[in-house]
Design an enzyme around this catalytic site. Structure first.
Site, PDB file in Angstrom:
ATOM      1  CE  LYS A  66     -85.046  19.735 -78.036  1.00  0.00           C
ATOM      2  NZ  LYS A  66     -85.126  18.102 -78.467  1.00  0.00           N
ATOM      3  CB  THR A  78    -102.113  16.603 -62.412  1.00  0.00           C
ATOM      4  OG1 THR A  78    -103.957  16.495 -63.410  1.00  0.00           O
ATOM      5  CG2 THR A  78    -102.353  15.746 -61.690  1.00  0.00           C
ATOM      6  CG  ASP A  92     -88.760  28.075 -78.267  1.00  0.00           C
ATOM      7  OD1 ASP A  92     -87.635  26.824 -76.976  1.00  0.00           O
ATOM      8  OD2 ASP A  92     -89.527  27.077 -78.722  1.00  0.00           O
ATOM      9  CG  PHE A 102     -89.587  22.377 -84.376  1.00  0.00           C
ATOM     10  CD1 PHE A 102     -90.511  21.806 -84.652  1.00  0.00           C
ATOM     11  CD2 PHE A 102     -89.693  22.110 -82.803  1.00  0.00           C
ATOM     12  CE1 PHE A 102     -91.068  20.581 -84.542  1.00  0.00           C
ATOM     13  CE2 PHE A 102     -90.281  20.815 -82.178  1.00  0.00           C
ATOM     14  CZ  PHE A 102     -90.804  19.849 -83.063  1.00  0.00           C
TER      15      PHE A 102
END
Lengths: 490, 490
Positions: A347, A371, A316, A207
């Site tokens: 997280k 941005t 990750d 994931f």
């Protein structure tokens, strides 16, 4: 202003296994234990779910929380039920709820101005931004010299993939070689050579997020992917170990070997196919996909394969990072020869982003850009979190609690072998399998009805994602309730 | 606590065109005008750029700002230069800097707890979340009943595309028809039919973000796209109008027709090609791509074409939304027969997300989902922003200032026809073309050296993106300085 972490000064008496014990909670004023008044979700939550359903798809809502009353490891819901939270907003509340230090971060005019004057960080950063990057994020870097901030885990992975593609093409093209006219023109219409056929190799069960790029590397549940177009990118098998690990050393080493051979095969095949692998993305522990572990040796070999084939290695750490495995970054358990090329986070870190080496830095601006490029307000929060982690040695707390929790779970799987197996994990980042999906869902729900919040992952697994302030006495409460729930299982 | 917007009570004397005038600034205490002490970036900014370059690619940084000293429409840099900001962090500061109302939002225990207890909104929202969605966001909805929150503009568009794909496949499949085994299995390995070949039609010159899905629909600058793999999705031409509009009505209507015919052709072609168009994404004014406008008639027809072919229409208001065009949403200028299917927002709204109709709501949970699903802390900020917008009638301010600014720019293009042309836009969301890229960059830079921050977009355009509190006296300062810069142009 309180600049130091609050001392664990509150002494409480809790009842554990029938005996009154004196325990010290790291968050003053925490409840002594769960207290459940209604079914969960209760009537007030149900009312609110109905209200929310008029505004958006809301069938995933478990209950509505009262974030004013929640404290430390305890979440209070809209019906006044007090739950011990071993799931913490899908692993994203390192200090639990309403930590006294965090409540004070913005009692400070300068910090308040940082919060509301949110800049376009890539163009007009605030004066103190380089210092914050250095003192807060690079101070916990896994030996990688660069850091790029983002807003969330998906964006961090998406942009990190772009760094991998850019670095791969630079290696192919040669340093300082500029783009051809054909590249400039073709990329604008999504065509090669400007928008080349390149891939990221991922693993079944992985994931990495749900936006379209990272979704192509997510393979944990069909419902995340159905109806969404994707990329033809290679997918290798992640090791599936037999437990207990100590009794299955040979088989598991074979499993590593098989999976690594597949990775190398896929890299060769996709190169031939005209879709070279620019990078490999992997979680140190596949979380959403079922808390699947792989050995340090597997990761060491994987890194060698990546280097051999000129692919970057991205680890990750969105779910594993920030301390729950007992180290700041889970891959630090693996003794890799060199740091990975990129490590992504979000997280528990509150701000998204990634550490990377200099090879991954694009030579020109605006290639990795948006941005906001993160949020200085979140930086102030993670700054205070990391201060508390250090001052209260929370990684030690994690390791201590983790030992107790894991051995308690192992004991439970021995007591209830027909219900539970394959207890695994590091620190308090722990999981186990239930005999089947129905039982798993039932156990998680009955735990909740007794005031313990945990989470499911994969097909049959239960995952624990407590805060870093989850202590041994919390583990006791968890284990006692879990034993009771298992006993009551028909 | 101050619950009402601060009244525009400060009276100042500013010198304009040689005459002393009395003006009222909406943000008390604002400087009287720019004040430049050093070149920009100055020595302190240069030092900090060097420091930041050791940590990340930082060549896009223009200067470092002092966000404690900045106020209202004025940004102060690390060298003490005071600039009138007509660019506002790439259009994302609706009330400028340190607005007194925003400084007070978190002087409130409940709000502070909302800020630091950041929930996984899709699973454990706070009690007040449905009410906030309704009272804050749906209160400004362009007649769409649903709203889904996200973290940023890219994520909003990425997820909105997923809604488009999901809705398109549901229409093909039939309501309440469940997924086949083949779909469930194939999607997990990125293959059809589960991960179908579907596309989003976009426009040349468009900008919808930089993560991989939305990047496939971004076509404003090569540097955003080079080396990044993409999707074979259809790209139509966006109308390129001749200015002034009033003198080119027939040609521009022809241009609309040509572009619309291409849209329909592409839909048919891509259907035949086996990559049906599930949705069309478009900006009401192409911003990053050069502030390209299209007529209300163009958008009305585009919606008819979308409906005819069963494609959803997504209007991307990330840059145009929140008031700068003189309406809350720019597409409200277009008198569409029905609202678009989806309208995305971010930037001035502080929180990302999208409004959508019920057809776009997935029937099952976890399809549009991530850990945070937005940020309640940002919701509190946009709540206060929208209160001030209403109480101070800031849309009226935008329209009034916009008229003055636009007619001033038109006068300048008449005075300097060799340098400037094609003044365009709505409200204060204005742009013009310079004769060439070099001149454009030079004008923007020399304006900055005189203390006016504007921005470039497209190849040759200058864009203005002031805050909603940019008033007529700010427009005067802008125009006077611009005239001087144009006069000094060799």
């Amino acid at each position: 202003m309180l600049s130091k972490a609050v001392k664990p000064s509150v002494i409480k008496n809790i009842i554990n296994k029938g005996a009154v014990r004196t325990v010290t909670s790291l968050v003053p004023g925490e409840p002594n234990g769960p207290s459940v008044k209604t079914e969960i979700p209760g009537p007030r939550s149900k009312e609110l779910i109905k209200e929310l359903s008029a505004i958006q798809q809301s069938n995933a809502v478990q209950f509505f929380a009262d974030y004013e009353k929640s404290l430390g490891n305890y979440i209070v819901d809209a019906d006044g039920n007090v739950m011990l939270d071993a799931y913490t907003q899908i692993s994203s509340m390192p200090l639990g709820y309403n930590h006294p230090n965090l409540l004070k971060v913005f009692n400070n005019d300068k910090n308040m101005r940082t919060l509301i004057n949110r800049p376009a960080l890539g163009v007009f950063p605030g004066e103190d931004w380089p210092k914050k990057l250095k003192d807060v994020l690079l101070a916990v870097s896994p030996n990688l010299p660069n850091v790029t901030t983002m807003m969330c885990g998906s964006c961090s992975n998406e942009n990190a993939y772009k760094n991998l593609f850019i670095a791969y093409r630079r290696n192919e093209r040669g340093e300082n070689v500029s783009f051809t006219e054909e590249e400039n023109a073709s990329c604008m219409i999504n065509q090669a050579p400007g928008a080349p056929k390149l891939s990221i190799l991922s693993f079944h069960g992985a994931f990495h997020g749900r936006t379209l790029g990272v979704l192509a590397t997510t393979h944990s549940k069909a419902i995340h992917k159905l109806d969404i177009p994707s990329f033809d990118w290679p997918i290798a098998h992640f090791p599936q170990y037999k437990y207990p690990l100590a009794d299955n050393v040979r088989e598991n080493a074979e499993e590593d070997k098989k999976c690594l051979a597949e990775v190398e095969d896929l890299i060769v095949t996709y190169k031939k196919k005209g879709i070279p692998v620019a990078g490999i993305v992997i979680e140190p522990i596949q979380s959403e996909g079922g808390d699947n572990e792989a050995s340090p040796e597997f990761f060491q070999q994987l890194q060698r394969i990546a280097k051999k084939h000129g692919a970057g290695l991205l680890i990750d750490e969105v779910q594993t990072g920030g301390g729950p495995t007992g180290k700041m970054w889970c891959h630090e358990h693996f003794n890799l020869e060199t740091p990975p090329d990129i490590v992504t986070f979000s997280k528990k870190m509150q701000i998204g982003g990634y550490f990377h080496n200099l090879e991954m830095q694009p030579a020109t601006p605006y290639r990795i850009f948006n941005t906001w490029m993160g949020d200085p307000g979140k930086m102030l929060i993670v700054e205070e979190i990391l201060k508390v982690v250090k001052q209260q040695n929370l990684l030690d707390v994690v390791n201590k609690t983790g030992l107790k929790l894991k051995s308690g779970l192992e004991q439970l799987q021995n007591e209830f072998p027909a219900l539970l197996n394959s207890v695994r994990g590091r620190g308090t980042f722990l999981a186990m399998n239930a005999a089947n999906t129905k039982l798993r869902d039932d156990l998680v729900n009955r735990m909740k009805q007794k005031g313990i919040q945990s989470g499911g992952c994969g097909e049959i697994s239960i995952r624990l994602r407590p805060a870093l302030i989850f202590q041994e006495h919390h583990a006791d409460i968890f284990l006692d309730t879990f034993r009771q729930v298992l006993k009551e299982t028909k």
